[in-house]
Design a protein around this motif. Sequence first.
Motif, PDB file in Angstrom:
ATOM      1  N   UNK A   1       0.862  -1.187   0.000  1.00 52.69           N
ATOM      2  CA  UNK A   1       0.000   0.000   0.000  1.00 52.69           C
ATOM      3  C   UNK A   1       0.893   1.230   0.000  1.00 52.69           C
ATOM      4  N   UNK A   2       0.728   2.087  -0.988  1.00 50.70           N
ATOM      5  CA  UNK A   2       1.514   3.305  -1.108  1.00 50.70           C
ATOM      6  C   UNK A   2       0.600   4.493  -0.828  1.00 50.70           C
ATOM      7  N   UNK A   3       0.962   5.306   0.152  1.00 53.22           N
ATOM      8  CA  UNK A   3       0.143   6.444   0.563  1.00 53.22           C
ATOM      9  C   UNK A   3       0.629   7.696  -0.162  1.00 53.22           C
ATOM     10  N   UNK A   4      -0.295   8.379  -0.804  1.00 50.80           N
ATOM     11  CA  UNK A   4       0.040   9.628  -1.468  1.00 50.80           C
ATOM     12  C   UNK A   4       0.279  10.744  -0.450  1.00 50.80           C
ATOM     13  N   UNK A   5       1.370  11.475  -0.637  1.00 46.05           N
ATOM     14  CA  UNK A   5       1.620  12.759   0.015  1.00 46.05           C
ATOM     15  C   UNK A   5       1.510  12.716   1.539  1.00 46.05           C
ATOM     16  N   UNK A   6       2.084  11.633   2.113  1.00 47.86           N
ATOM     17  CA  UNK A   6       2.177  11.493   3.572  1.00 47.86           C
ATOM     18  C   UNK A   6       0.809  11.475   4.244  1.00 47.86           C
ATOM     19  N   UNK A   7      -0.237  11.135   3.497  1.00 47.24           N
ATOM     20  CA  UNK A   7      -1.574  11.147   4.080  1.00 47.24           C
ATOM     21  C   UNK A   7      -2.101  12.545   4.330  1.00 47.24           C
ATOM     22  N   UNK A   8      -1.551  13.526   3.618  1.00 44.00           N
ATOM     23  CA  UNK A   8      -1.995  14.926   3.711  1.00 44.00           C
ATOM     24  C   UNK A   8      -2.104  15.413   5.162  1.00 44.00           C
ATOM     25  N   UNK A   9      -0.990  15.453   5.894  1.00 50.26           N
ATOM     26  CA  UNK A   9      -1.054  15.951   7.272  1.00 50.26           C
ATOM     27  C   UNK A   9      -1.298  17.453   7.311  1.00 50.26           C
ATOM     28  N   UNK A  10      -1.880  17.896   8.402  1.00 51.66           N
ATOM     29  CA  UNK A  10      -1.982  19.329   8.687  1.00 51.66           C
ATOM     30  C   UNK A  10      -0.653  19.755   9.299  1.00 51.66           C
ATOM     31  N   UNK A  11       0.192  20.424   8.507  1.00 51.74           N
ATOM     32  CA  UNK A  11       1.547  20.727   8.972  1.00 51.74           C
ATOM     33  C   UNK A  11       1.585  21.917   9.927  1.00 51.74           C
ATOM     34  N   UNK A  12       0.436  22.504  10.191  1.00 54.97           N
ATOM     35  CA  UNK A  12       0.400  23.523  11.243  1.00 54.97           C
ATOM     36  C   UNK A  12       0.298  22.878  12.623  1.00 54.97           C
TER      37      UNK A  12
ATOM     38  N   UNK B   1       0.906   3.886  11.898  1.00 53.61           N
ATOM     39  CA  UNK B   1       0.333   3.047  10.853  1.00 53.61           C
ATOM     40  C   UNK B   1       1.429   2.432   9.991  1.00 53.61           C
ATOM     41  N   UNK B   2       2.421   3.241   9.609  1.00 50.43           N
ATOM     42  CA  UNK B   2       3.528   2.713   8.827  1.00 50.43           C
ATOM     43  C   UNK B   2       4.372   1.728   9.637  1.00 50.43           C
ATOM     44  N   UNK B   3       4.582   2.038  10.892  1.00 50.62           N
ATOM     45  CA  UNK B   3       5.425   1.171  11.725  1.00 50.62           C
ATOM     46  C   UNK B   3       4.769  -0.194  11.949  1.00 50.62           C
ATOM     47  N   UNK B   4       3.456  -0.207  12.129  1.00 52.64           N
ATOM     48  CA  UNK B   4       2.757  -1.462  12.415  1.00 52.64           C
ATOM     49  C   UNK B   4       2.489  -2.282  11.165  1.00 52.64           C
ATOM     50  N   UNK B   5       2.621  -1.657   9.996  1.00 50.99           N
ATOM     51  CA  UNK B   5       2.289  -2.351   8.752  1.00 50.99           C
ATOM     52  C   UNK B   5       3.453  -2.182   7.773  1.00 50.99           C
ATOM     53  N   UNK B   6       4.376  -3.132   7.760  1.00 52.14           N
ATOM     54  CA  UNK B   6       5.582  -2.991   6.937  1.00 52.14           C
ATOM     55  C   UNK B   6       5.330  -3.064   5.441  1.00 52.14           C
ATOM     56  N   UNK B   7       4.099  -3.327   5.033  1.00 47.70           N
ATOM     57  CA  UNK B   7       3.769  -3.270   3.602  1.00 47.70           C
ATOM     58  C   UNK B   7       3.337  -1.873   3.164  1.00 47.70           C
ATOM     59  N   UNK B   8       3.328  -0.910   4.089  1.00 46.48           N
ATOM     60  CA  UNK B   8       2.886   0.448   3.773  1.00 46.48           C
ATOM     61  C   UNK B   8       4.083   1.332   3.450  1.00 46.48           C
ATOM     62  N   UNK B   9       4.005   2.004   2.308  1.00 43.17           N
ATOM     63  CA  UNK B   9       4.996   2.988   1.870  1.00 43.17           C
ATOM     64  C   UNK B   9       4.342   4.367   1.867  1.00 43.17           C
ATOM     65  N   UNK B  10       5.177   5.408   1.753  1.00 38.35           N
ATOM     66  CA  UNK B  10       4.645   6.768   1.672  1.00 38.35           C
ATOM     67  C   UNK B  10       5.415   7.592   0.657  1.00 38.35           C
ATOM     68  N   UNK B  11       4.691   8.408  -0.082  1.00 38.66           N
ATOM     69  CA  UNK B  11       5.321   9.426  -0.924  1.00 38.66           C
ATOM     70  C   UNK B  11       5.523  10.679  -0.079  1.00 38.66           C
ATOM     71  N   UNK B  12       6.771  11.145  -0.020  1.00 41.50           N
ATOM     72  CA  UNK B  12       7.092  12.351   0.753  1.00 41.50           C
ATOM     73  C   UNK B  12       7.071  13.524  -0.238  1.00 41.50           C
ATOM     74  N   UNK B  13       5.913  13.742  -0.792  1.00 47.08           N
ATOM     75  CA  UNK B  13       5.756  14.655  -1.917  1.00 47.08           C
ATOM     76  C   UNK B  13       4.736  15.738  -1.601  1.00 47.08           C
ATOM     77  N   UNK B  14       4.636  16.686  -2.514  1.00 48.31           N
ATOM     78  CA  UNK B  14       3.628  17.747  -2.502  1.00 48.31           C
ATOM     79  C   UNK B  14       3.766  18.758  -1.360  1.00 48.31           C
ATOM     80  N   UNK B  15       4.975  19.288  -1.100  1.00 48.64           N
ATOM     81  CA  UNK B  15       5.048  20.371  -0.118  1.00 48.64           C
ATOM     82  C   UNK B  15       4.219  21.575  -0.533  1.00 48.64           C
TER      83      UNK B  15
END
Length: 308
Positions: free
Chosen positions: A178-189, A203-217
Amino acid sequence: MNTFIKTPGWLDWYATPSRPRFTPPPGSVDAHCHVFGPGDEFPYAPERKYTPCDASKAQLFALRERLGFARSVIVQATCHGADNRALVDALESSAGSARGVATVRREVTDDELARLHAAGVRGVRFNFVKRLVDFTPREELVEIAARVAALGWHVVVYFEAADLPELWDFFSGLPTTVVVDHMGRPDVSLPLQGPQFQTFVRFMREHPNVWSKVSCPERLSVSGPPALDGEPEPYRDVVPFARHLVEQFPDRVLWGTDWPHPNLKDHMPDDGLLVDVIPRIAPTAQAQRRLLVDNPMRLYWPEEAPAP
């Protein structure tokens, strides 16, 4: 001539991006980008919730070269629905330098999936952002995930951070990477160590099949680019969140431009400046190579990826 009229207020992509100061390592992959149309050749879906500017495969590949990347992962845009013809055309024109993430419906045939695979599709996208797509029953998505798992594909999920608790069990049950787009769109404030972002980290730590895109600043930032706030470092409020994921999960992160940046309301980013954010989130040569080369090659070109 394009007969489609853009959504009012739509921002066209940045036509003259700067050349990045940062040089990506050889073989780098832009692991999240799109093609739009052109609408006269690949019409936009009747059920779409927006009409974009055209953004062709030729323009995408020219940008890739200007930014110093060797490969692309093209993600099906919601404005095309489940009509993947523009995506497939771009993949087939790439001489193997692009892979794709498609959108499919329950009625897709095995032959159609095989044709998508032959073209270079390696994943499907499930969009849970309510303002962009209509609700798809989860049982249909589970059925699709099981079918594409047999092809070795993965599932890309797009959602907003506040919705993760509701989606947690569904995502956990998917039979693929499972690849998550844009870090799951966190509220960076909100604080980096606060409950919202740390729920995603857990979620990522408990599920080693989960990846994340560190994109879209540019999509997540409140502080914005230099042109808006005078700061020398653009999108400074997003950087700690992306860097944290790169540090915690170095083998499960990807990066992409998100060109041509659909649905931005405030500004259109200079893609050269986006590339220059990379060394701030991945400070070492090793981290940069994992983020831009090793990880996307392992996921999208496993037959070419070096043995770990």
